[in-house]
Design a protein around this motif. Structure first.
Motif, PDB file in Angstrom:
ATOM      1  N   TYR A  45       0.810  -1.215   0.000  1.00 46.99           N
ATOM      2  CA  TYR A  45       0.000   0.000   0.000  1.00 46.99           C
ATOM      3  C   TYR A  45       0.849   1.274   0.000  1.00 46.99           C
ATOM      4  O   TYR A  45       0.328   2.363  -0.217  1.00 46.99           O
ATOM      5  CB  TYR A  45      -0.944   0.005   1.203  1.00 46.99           C
ATOM      6  N   LYS A  93      -1.708  -6.980  -1.912  1.00 48.48           N
ATOM      7  CA  LYS A  93      -3.106  -6.553  -1.902  1.00 48.48           C
ATOM      8  C   LYS A  93      -3.975  -7.746  -2.305  1.00 48.48           C
ATOM      9  O   LYS A  93      -3.481  -8.713  -2.901  1.00 48.48           O
ATOM     10  CB  LYS A  93      -3.310  -5.402  -2.886  1.00 48.48           C
ATOM     11  N   CYS A 143      -3.090  -0.255   7.239  1.00 50.14           N
ATOM     12  CA  CYS A 143      -2.369  -1.109   6.290  1.00 50.14           C
ATOM     13  C   CYS A 143      -2.025  -2.448   6.928  1.00 50.14           C
ATOM     14  O   CYS A 143      -2.194  -3.510   6.316  1.00 50.14           O
ATOM     15  CB  CYS A 143      -1.079  -0.423   5.816  1.00 50.14           C
ATOM     16  N   LYS A 199      -5.028  -4.753   7.193  1.00 54.75           N
ATOM     17  CA  LYS A 199      -5.406  -5.319   5.897  1.00 54.75           C
ATOM     18  C   LYS A 199      -4.436  -6.424   5.494  1.00 54.75           C
ATOM     19  O   LYS A 199      -4.850  -7.476   4.971  1.00 54.75           O
ATOM     20  CB  LYS A 199      -5.454  -4.216   4.838  1.00 54.75           C
TER      21      LYS A 199
END
Length: 365
Positions: free
Chosen positions: A50, A347, A275, A278
Motif C-alpha cells: 500500500y 493486496k 495497512c 489489511k
C-alpha cells in the motif's frame, strides 16, 4: 570483466582468511520482464503493497535542500520516543536495519570473534559476519522454528561477541517467546542484537528487553511504514552504547528527506495500522487458501508466509515467474531445505493473481 571480479574476490578472501557471502536479493519486476518477457507482480521482498501515508508526498514536494548534507532532525527522535515509549537518548538512526547492523559489527566484532546465528534466518547476518571476518556459530532452531535456548547458551564462548535474534523471524515468520529471549540476555556477557523489522505485524514484541545494557533492538521504516526505498532504520540501546554507535557510524547516514518522510509516517499512525490490519487479514486468507491446495504453510506473525513447495523451490519459483508472479526461493538460506519458499502478502488482487498462478502450476504438475 566477470573473471576480474572473481579474481579480486578470491584475493580479498585469501587476505582476510574467510569466505565472503554476498547477500542476494530476490528477482525484481524489471528483471523478470527482461529475462522472461512477462509483466509480473512481486511478492518476494516483504514490502508494504500500500506504500506510505499520502502525507509523505507533501514532504517530498516541499523539499528543496538537495545540495546540503543532512543533519538529524530532533523531532524525528522525539516522535520515535513517543511511539516506542522509550527515552529519546537511547535511539539511533541508520540506513535501514542493514545500516544499523553494519555499525553494530564495527562496535563489537574483530577478526576471529564469534557470532551466534540461529538458522534459518535473515541471510545478511552471515554476509556481515564474513565481511568482518567473524567466525559464525550456526545454531539450529527447534522444529517449530523457535530458538533453542539451551543450544544457544551452550554455543557461547569467551570469543562470542554477538548473538542474533530475529523476531518475527525472516523467513519463517514466527515470533520468539519473551521469556526465551530474556533467558539468553540474562545469561550472557556479550551483546544480543534483536531484529524486529516486522514488529508491527506481530501480536507481541520484545521492546522491553532494550532496558538491558547488552541488548540492541533494531527496527525499520521499510516494512509496515512503506519507506523501503528511502533506507531508514533505527535502534534502541543503552545510552553508553549510543556513544560508541555514533563514533563508528558513517557521517550523514540518513538523508534529510528520509527523516522528514519517516516523521510524516509517525504523524499518521492510523494509516500504518490500517495497512497492517489489511495485510494481516490477507495473510490469514492466504494461509487458509494454501492449506486448501495442499501446500504446507506455517503460521506467521509477519507480512509473509513461509511455505514448502510441492517441487524443488527453484523450479516452483521459476514456474510462478513464467505465470507473472515473483516469490522468494529460500532454499539457499542456511537451515532451509530445497523446498523452502517465502511469499509476501500483497493486496487482495495481487494475492488472487498468485493463487491463480499457483492453481495453474499445480494443475500442470
Amino acid at each position: 570483466m566477470e573473471r576480474d571480479r572473481d579474481k579480486n574476490r578470491k584475493i580479498l578472501e585469501k587476505i582476510r582468511g574467510i569466505e565472503i557471502h554476498e547477500y542476494k536479493s530476490g528477482l525484481s519486476v524489471e528483471e523478470a520482464e527482461r529475462l522472461y518477457g512477462v509483466k509480473a507482480i512481486k511478492l518476494a521482498s516483504n514490502e508494504n503493497p500500500y506504500g506510505p501515508t499520502p502525507k509523505v508526498y507533501d514532504a517530498l514536494r516541499n523539499f528543496s535542500f538537495f545540495n546540503v548534507y543532512p543533519k538529524e532532525i530532533p523531532e524525528l527522535k522525539q516522535a520515535l520516543a513517543d511511539y516506542l515509549g522509550v527515552e529519546e537518548s537511547r535511539i539511533v538512526l541508520g540506513a535501514g536495519s542493514d545500516g544499523v547492523m553494519d555499525s553494530i559489527f564495527k562496535m563489537f566484532v574483530d577478526k576471529g570473534d564469534e557470532v551466534i546465528i540461529p538458522i534459518p534466518t535473515f541471510s545478511y547476518y552471515h554476509t556481515l559476519s564474513s565481511i568482518y571476518s567473524a567466525r559464525v556459530i550456526n545454531v539450529e532452531r527447534r522444529e517449530d522454528f523457535g530458538i533453542d535456548v539451551d543450544a544457544i547458551l551452550n554455543a557461547v564462548s569467551n570469543k562470542t561477541k554477538l548473538i542474533f535474534i530475529c523476531s518475527p523471524n525472516n523467513p519463517t515468520g514466527n515470533s520468539e517467546r519473551f521469556e526465551d529471549v530474556k533467558a539468553i540476555v540474562e545469561s550472557v556477557d556479550c551483546a544480543v542484537f534483536i531484529d524486529e523489522a516486522y514488529a508491527e505485524f506481530a501480536d507481541e514484541n520484545l521492546l522491553k528487553l532494550s532496558d538491558y545494557e547488552n541488548v540492541i533492538i533494531s527496527r525499520t521504516f521499510s516494512k509496515a511504514f512503506g519507506l523501503a526505498n528511502l533506507r531508514i532504520g533505527y535502534a534502541v540501546m543503552d545510552e553508553e552504547l549510543v556513544k560508541y554507535y555514533k563514533a563508528v557510524s558513517p557521517p550523514f547516514p540518513v538523508s534529510t528527506i528520509a527523516q522528514l518522510c519517516a516523521l510524516q509516517c509517525l504523524g499518521d499512525l492510523e494509516y500504518m495500522r490500517d495497512c497492517v490490519e489489511k495485510i494481516k487479514a490477507e495473510r490469514e486468507r492466504l494461509f487458509r487458501e494454501l492449506k486448501k491446495r495442499g501446500i504446507k504453510a506455517f503460521p506467521s506473525q509477519a507480512n509473509f508466509l513461509f511455505t514448502k513447495s510441492p517441487i524443488k523451490a527453484s523450479e516452483f519459483v521459476l514456474e510462478l515467474i513464467k505465470r507473472g508472479v515473483i516469490v522468494r526461493d529460500c532454499s539457499n538460506f542456511l537451515g532451509c531445505d530445497e523446498f523452502s519458499v517465502r511469499v509476501s502478502v500483497g493486496k487482495p488482487e495481487e494475492n488472487d493473481a498468485f493463487l491463480r498462478a499457483l492453481d495453474d502450476l499445480l494443475a500442470n504438475l
